[in-house]
Design a protein around this motif. Sequence first.
Motif, PDB file in Angstrom:
ATOM      1  N   PHE A  21      -4.444   1.368  -8.681  1.00 31.81           N
ATOM      2  CA  PHE A  21      -5.099   0.404  -7.808  1.00 31.81           C
ATOM      3  C   PHE A  21      -5.903  -0.619  -8.592  1.00 31.81           C
ATOM      4  O   PHE A  21      -6.077  -1.754  -8.143  1.00 31.81           O
ATOM      5  N   GLY A  22      -6.393  -0.244  -9.767  1.00 29.98           N
ATOM      6  CA  GLY A  22      -7.126  -1.205 -10.587  1.00 29.98           C
ATOM      7  C   GLY A  22      -6.269  -2.390 -10.975  1.00 29.98           C
ATOM      8  O   GLY A  22      -6.725  -3.530 -11.004  1.00 29.98           O
ATOM      9  N   HIS A  50     -15.124  -2.746  -6.106  1.00 28.82           N
ATOM     10  CA  HIS A  50     -13.699  -2.417  -6.209  1.00 28.82           C
ATOM     11  C   HIS A  50     -13.443  -0.931  -6.017  1.00 28.82           C
ATOM     12  O   HIS A  50     -12.318  -0.531  -5.808  1.00 28.82           O
ATOM     13  N   SER A  51     -14.476  -0.121  -6.082  1.00 27.29           N
ATOM     14  CA  SER A  51     -14.264   1.315  -5.920  1.00 27.29           C
ATOM     15  C   SER A  51     -14.955   1.788  -4.645  1.00 27.29           C
ATOM     16  O   SER A  51     -15.872   1.142  -4.133  1.00 27.29           O
ATOM     17  N   ARG A  81       0.835  -1.209   0.000  1.00 26.62           N
ATOM     18  CA  ARG A  81       0.000   0.000   0.000  1.00 26.62           C
ATOM     19  C   ARG A  81       0.860   1.245   0.000  1.00 26.62           C
ATOM     20  O   ARG A  81       0.580   2.208  -0.709  1.00 26.62           O
ATOM     21  N   TYR A 111      -5.165  -4.244  -7.346  1.00 20.01           N
ATOM     22  CA  TYR A 111      -6.205  -4.371  -6.334  1.00 20.01           C
ATOM     23  C   TYR A 111      -6.079  -5.681  -5.552  1.00 20.01           C
ATOM     24  O   TYR A 111      -6.111  -5.692  -4.321  1.00 20.01           O
ATOM     25  N   ASP A 112      -5.927  -6.799  -6.260  1.00 18.21           N
ATOM     26  CA  ASP A 112      -5.857  -8.100  -5.587  1.00 18.21           C
ATOM     27  C   ASP A 112      -4.667  -8.194  -4.640  1.00 18.21           C
ATOM     28  O   ASP A 112      -4.768  -8.761  -3.547  1.00 18.21           O
TER      29      ASP A 112
END
Length: 168
Positions: free
Chosen positions: A81-82, A142-143, A41, A85-86
Motif C-alpha cells: 500500500f505504501g 498514510h497509516s 483495492r 497509496y495514491d
Amino acid sequence: RAEARGPLCELMKDLGAENQTTEGDDTSIPSPSASPMRARRQDAHAVIKYVTASLLEVRPGFASSPSITENTATAVEALVFGEIYDLVIEEIEAEFEAAENELLEKIAEFERSHGPTGHSNQLKRPCSEEALQALHRLPEAHSAVDKLRYCVDFLEQISEFFSKASDE
C-alpha cells in the motif's frame, strides 16, 4: 500529490485496466467489471495475500508465532500500500465523488434557506479551531495509526471545547 511510481504501481495499473477475475486458492475476488470502483483495492489485497503466503512458505520462521506472522503480514501490507497509496486513494475519491457532491448541494440548499449561520447563533462556532485543524491533518496520514491519532486528537479537542463551554 506525488505521482505513484515503481514496478508494483505499474502492475496495479495494468491489473486495474484488465477485466479479469483473480482466482485465489480459497477465495475468488470479483472481476473489476463487477465492481469497477474497487478494482485496484481488490487487486492490492490479492497481491498482499499472495506475497504474504509466499513469504510464509519460503521463510517458515515467519510463521513460528502469531505475533511474528502478524508483523510479517503488516510489513507486506505497508510495502504494497505504501507504493500504490495514491492510486488507491484516487479510486476511493472517485467512488464517493457523487455522494460528496450531493452532500455539498444539500448543504448549499440548507444555507440558502436558513442563512449561512443556520437556525441561531449556536452554529456560529460549533467546535474549536484546534479540533478543525486535527481534522484537516487527517488526509496527511498514510497509516491507520496516524489517522487514528488525528481522530483521537479531534475528539480530545471537541471534549475540551464543550467542557469549557459548559463551565461558562
